[in-house]
Design a protein around this motif. Sequence first.
Motif, PDB file in Angstrom:
ATOM      1  N   GLY A 103     -43.336 -42.582  17.596  1.00  0.00           N
ATOM      2  CA  GLY A 103     -42.737 -41.640  18.540  1.00  0.00           C
ATOM      3  C   GLY A 103     -41.715 -42.242  19.477  1.00  0.00           C
ATOM      4  N   LYS A 104     -41.220 -43.435  19.162  1.00  0.00           N
ATOM      5  CA  LYS A 104     -40.337 -44.131  20.106  1.00  0.00           C
ATOM      6  C   LYS A 104     -38.996 -43.426  20.308  1.00  0.00           C
ATOM      7  N   HIS A 105     -38.592 -42.572  19.382  1.00  0.00           N
ATOM      8  CA  HIS A 105     -37.321 -41.852  19.540  1.00  0.00           C
ATOM      9  C   HIS A 105     -37.527 -40.437  20.093  1.00  0.00           C
ATOM     10  N   LEU A 106     -38.771 -40.065  20.390  1.00  0.00           N
ATOM     11  CA  LEU A 106     -39.029 -38.766  21.001  1.00  0.00           C
ATOM     12  C   LEU A 106     -38.799 -38.851  22.512  1.00  0.00           C
ATOM     13  N   LYS A 107     -38.323 -37.798  23.105  1.00  0.00           N
ATOM     14  CA  LYS A 107     -38.039 -37.789  24.540  1.00  0.00           C
ATOM     15  C   LYS A 107     -39.323 -37.565  25.343  1.00  0.00           C
ATOM     16  N   ASN A 108     -39.434 -38.308  26.440  1.00  0.00           N
ATOM     17  CA  ASN A 108     -40.565 -38.166  27.372  1.00  0.00           C
ATOM     18  C   ASN A 108     -41.913 -38.231  26.657  1.00  0.00           C
ATOM     19  N   PHE A 109     -42.030 -39.182  25.748  1.00  0.00           N
ATOM     20  CA  PHE A 109     -43.249 -39.299  24.941  1.00  0.00           C
ATOM     21  C   PHE A 109     -44.065 -40.500  25.412  1.00  0.00           C
ATOM     22  N   ASN A 110     -45.378 -40.266  25.621  1.00  0.00           N
ATOM     23  CA  ASN A 110     -46.270 -41.335  26.077  1.00  0.00           C
ATOM     24  C   ASN A 110     -47.607 -41.265  25.342  1.00  0.00           C
ATOM     25  N   VAL A 111     -48.162 -42.439  25.067  1.00  0.00           N
ATOM     26  CA  VAL A 111     -49.452 -42.568  24.392  1.00  0.00           C
ATOM     27  C   VAL A 111     -50.365 -43.392  25.287  1.00  0.00           C
ATOM     28  N   LEU A 112     -51.644 -43.045  25.328  1.00  0.00           N
ATOM     29  CA  LEU A 112     -52.607 -43.798  26.129  1.00  0.00           C
ATOM     30  C   LEU A 112     -53.844 -44.108  25.293  1.00  0.00           C
ATOM     31  N   ALA A 113     -54.249 -45.368  25.302  1.00  0.00           N
ATOM     32  CA  ALA A 113     -55.517 -45.783  24.684  1.00  0.00           C
ATOM     33  C   ALA A 113     -56.557 -45.920  25.791  1.00  0.00           C
ATOM     34  N   ILE A 114     -57.707 -45.263  25.630  1.00  0.00           N
ATOM     35  CA  ILE A 114     -58.779 -45.363  26.626  1.00  0.00           C
ATOM     36  C   ILE A 114     -60.032 -45.890  25.934  1.00  0.00           C
ATOM     37  N   PHE A 115     -60.650 -46.885  26.541  1.00  0.00           N
ATOM     38  CA  PHE A 115     -61.801 -47.535  25.936  1.00  0.00           C
ATOM     39  C   PHE A 115     -62.610 -48.223  27.013  1.00  0.00           C
ATOM     40  N   GLY A 116     -63.850 -48.526  26.697  1.00  0.00           N
ATOM     41  CA  GLY A 116     -64.721 -49.199  27.642  1.00  0.00           C
ATOM     42  C   GLY A 116     -64.283 -50.629  27.893  1.00  0.00           C
ATOM     43  N   GLY A 117     -64.597 -51.118  29.092  1.00  0.00           N
ATOM     44  CA  GLY A 117     -64.239 -52.487  29.447  1.00  0.00           C
ATOM     45  C   GLY A 117     -62.945 -52.585  30.221  1.00  0.00           C
ATOM     46  N   GLN A 118     -62.137 -51.520  30.212  1.00  0.00           N
ATOM     47  CA  GLN A 118     -60.887 -51.511  30.972  1.00  0.00           C
ATOM     48  C   GLN A 118     -61.094 -50.744  32.276  1.00  0.00           C
ATOM     49  N   ASP A 119     -60.417 -51.165  33.321  1.00  0.00           N
ATOM     50  CA  ASP A 119     -60.528 -50.522  34.625  1.00  0.00           C
ATOM     51  C   ASP A 119     -60.138 -49.046  34.524  1.00  0.00           C
ATOM     52  N   TYR A 120     -60.991 -48.179  35.084  1.00  0.00           N
ATOM     53  CA  TYR A 120     -60.706 -46.742  35.069  1.00  0.00           C
ATOM     54  C   TYR A 120     -59.380 -46.424  35.753  1.00  0.00           C
ATOM     55  N   ASN A 121     -59.045 -47.148  36.823  1.00  0.00           N
ATOM     56  CA  ASN A 121     -57.839 -46.830  37.593  1.00  0.00           C
ATOM     57  C   ASN A 121     -56.578 -46.952  36.749  1.00  0.00           C
ATOM     58  N   ILE A 122     -56.561 -47.922  35.852  1.00  0.00           N
ATOM     59  CA  ILE A 122     -55.401 -48.087  34.969  1.00  0.00           C
ATOM     60  C   ILE A 122     -55.220 -46.835  34.119  1.00  0.00           C
ATOM     61  N   GLN A 123     -56.336 -46.352  33.552  1.00  0.00           N
ATOM     62  CA  GLN A 123     -56.272 -45.174  32.702  1.00  0.00           C
ATOM     63  C   GLN A 123     -55.961 -43.914  33.511  1.00  0.00           C
ATOM     64  N   LEU A 124     -56.522 -43.818  34.714  1.00  0.00           N
ATOM     65  CA  LEU A 124     -56.293 -42.639  35.542  1.00  0.00           C
ATOM     66  C   LEU A 124     -54.828 -42.503  35.928  1.00  0.00           C
ATOM     67  N   ARG A 125     -54.193 -43.628  36.292  1.00  0.00           N
ATOM     68  CA  ARG A 125     -52.771 -43.587  36.689  1.00  0.00           C
ATOM     69  C   ARG A 125     -51.902 -43.069  35.543  1.00  0.00           C
ATOM     70  N   GLN A 126     -52.191 -43.522  34.335  1.00  0.00           N
ATOM     71  CA  GLN A 126     -51.377 -43.090  33.201  1.00  0.00           C
ATOM     72  C   GLN A 126     -51.641 -41.630  32.852  1.00  0.00           C
ATOM     73  N   LEU A 127     -52.885 -41.196  32.987  1.00  0.00           N
ATOM     74  CA  LEU A 127     -53.184 -39.778  32.736  1.00  0.00           C
ATOM     75  C   LEU A 127     -52.473 -38.886  33.745  1.00  0.00           C
ATOM     76  N   GLN A 128     -52.402 -39.335  34.987  1.00  0.00           N
ATOM     77  CA  GLN A 128     -51.733 -38.554  36.019  1.00  0.00           C
ATOM     78  C   GLN A 128     -50.222 -38.496  35.797  1.00  0.00           C
ATOM     79  N   LYS A 129     -49.656 -39.588  35.246  1.00  0.00           N
ATOM     80  CA  LYS A 129     -48.217 -39.577  34.951  1.00  0.00           C
ATOM     81  C   LYS A 129     -47.892 -38.599  33.836  1.00  0.00           C
ATOM     82  N   GLY A 130     -48.845 -38.457  32.910  1.00  0.00           N
ATOM     83  CA  GLY A 130     -48.628 -37.539  31.798  1.00  0.00           C
ATOM     84  C   GLY A 130     -48.552 -38.263  30.468  1.00  0.00           C
TER      85      GLY A 130
END
Length: 600
Positions: A103-130
Amino acid sequence: MSSEYESTPFSFTDFDLSAPLLQAVNDAGYETPTPIQQEMIPHVLAGRDVVGQAQTGTGKTAAFALPLLSRLQPGKSKNPQILVLAPTRELALQVAESFTEYGKHLKNFNVLAIFGGQDYNIQLRQLQKGVQVVVGTPGRVMDHLRRGTLKPESIHSLVLDEADEMLRMGFLDDVEWILEQLPGRKQTALFSATMPPNIRKIAQKYLSDPVEITIKTKAVTAQTINQRCLVTTGGFTKKIDALSRIIEAESVDGILVFVRTKIQTVEIAEHLVALGFSAAPLNGDIQQSQRLRTVEQLKAKKIDILVATDVAARGLDVERISHVINFDIPFDTESYIHRIGRTGRAGRSGEAILFVNPREQSMLRSIERATRQKIQPMNLPSVADINKKRIEQFKEKITTALQKDISFYENLIAEYLEQTQVEPLQLAAALAQLSQGGTPLLKDEPKFRDEPAPASRRSQPVKTARTARPAEQRPKPRKSMAMQLPPEEGMERFRIQLGNNEGVKPGNIVGAIANEADINSKFIGRISIFDNYSTVDLPFGMPEDVLRVLQRARIGSKAMKLQKIADTTSQPSIQQKTKRRSADTRKQDQIKTPGISANL
């Protein structure tokens, strides 16, 4: 519907994919779709539910990622539209990387990987960005859905990747719960290497008239690869010794050592470097730029040994790899075939060596059936074999040096002989010793005897004196006492603050540990569940950061509070504790659970 792997003139341009996706496919160098891509993409593009049965390495990620990206709905950029469930953190990251690349050529496209062991805040910030695509492990996805940080209403497409692996890891109930939380789901894709009954039940219950596609592989190994196996016992130290002996005794060039975990790649590489070999780790946690540099160093002969995981070595093609050594036997035959395929390429000969524990003989037979070849047993190289090889290499160094310009040293030695009247042979021997520095040329025979592997529960001898007693005279076991065997060699015991009273099952414990700590379920040992707590055996020497993650991990909504049980082997026996309580009645009212030590 089923397919065989055959060449096809079909092209990605024959699909109704958007221009940005076709551009990404072209950038990736894909020419023709694989069989599962060719058959799956049109159905997913049409919005159909699909069930795909295919092994790892057949290109199934692109088979669902490309058509789902084509179906993204513009104007909802802040909310996730596609959810992919993966059994492990490694696979979640891998799938997320593939979505990002496609999806690198799609406009305003973002992907997020969520998994255990990673700080929730990192994932929350990206979810809030969209984000438009979320790829996650079941446990962490459930957490975000409960917290309300992952909005399910906008998710129209769900993918269950490697569903059989999720079943094996105890995620079946979690997956069903997630499926029930997606009211806006219009399309579901399920992929699995095998189709056990539980997976078929999920497909029948949650998928609507799915198209079923099965890809049959004709995977066999090249005839140019000589396959051998070595039976290993005695734990990690003995396997490292076996690995070092093989590397020294064999005529090797580049070597690829496969292990199961990322932690092992670093640990084994460090062991090999300490033994004087040029080695480096290769795993998914290492940045892509560093991985590329490491591979280039292998090609340039700056390092000779790569210790890698399956994912990190995917697509690796280095001409000088003469040996592939499976330090750990893979969990499926397809992985084995992919591993040893890194050598013996383009008509070159190669060597594949497999370390096999006596308890892994069934997997060895499965590999032989899949490869249609008998894997010949080999003997561990002896110290005499290694010393013979060292002497041959030392002589080769002398021969190579004689082919160079050594006139300066000839004059220097002639002058020294004239001054000292030393015998030339003695002088040559002294120079040879100097060239070795403080390292002896020959390897010493081990001064210790190999200790036999501990007996298993099935083979453990029974004491003759005990069995000789008549049945009516033998003490009857107390049902209220839970007898536990000590951990097996190389394992440590941990306590979990959840048990039968909380409805905990072994699969819940396996799933939580595998998900949160990225530990393959095969490395999780004996599990015992009691009313108020449980115990689990994990590999000895678990890193502190992994233990901290597990201390915070949850089974359902309740924290595991995992803690190491100190000095398990020195714990007093249940019988000793019972006698102690009988002798000291003053402490009886302080003990709430008979038969269980306070520090368990």
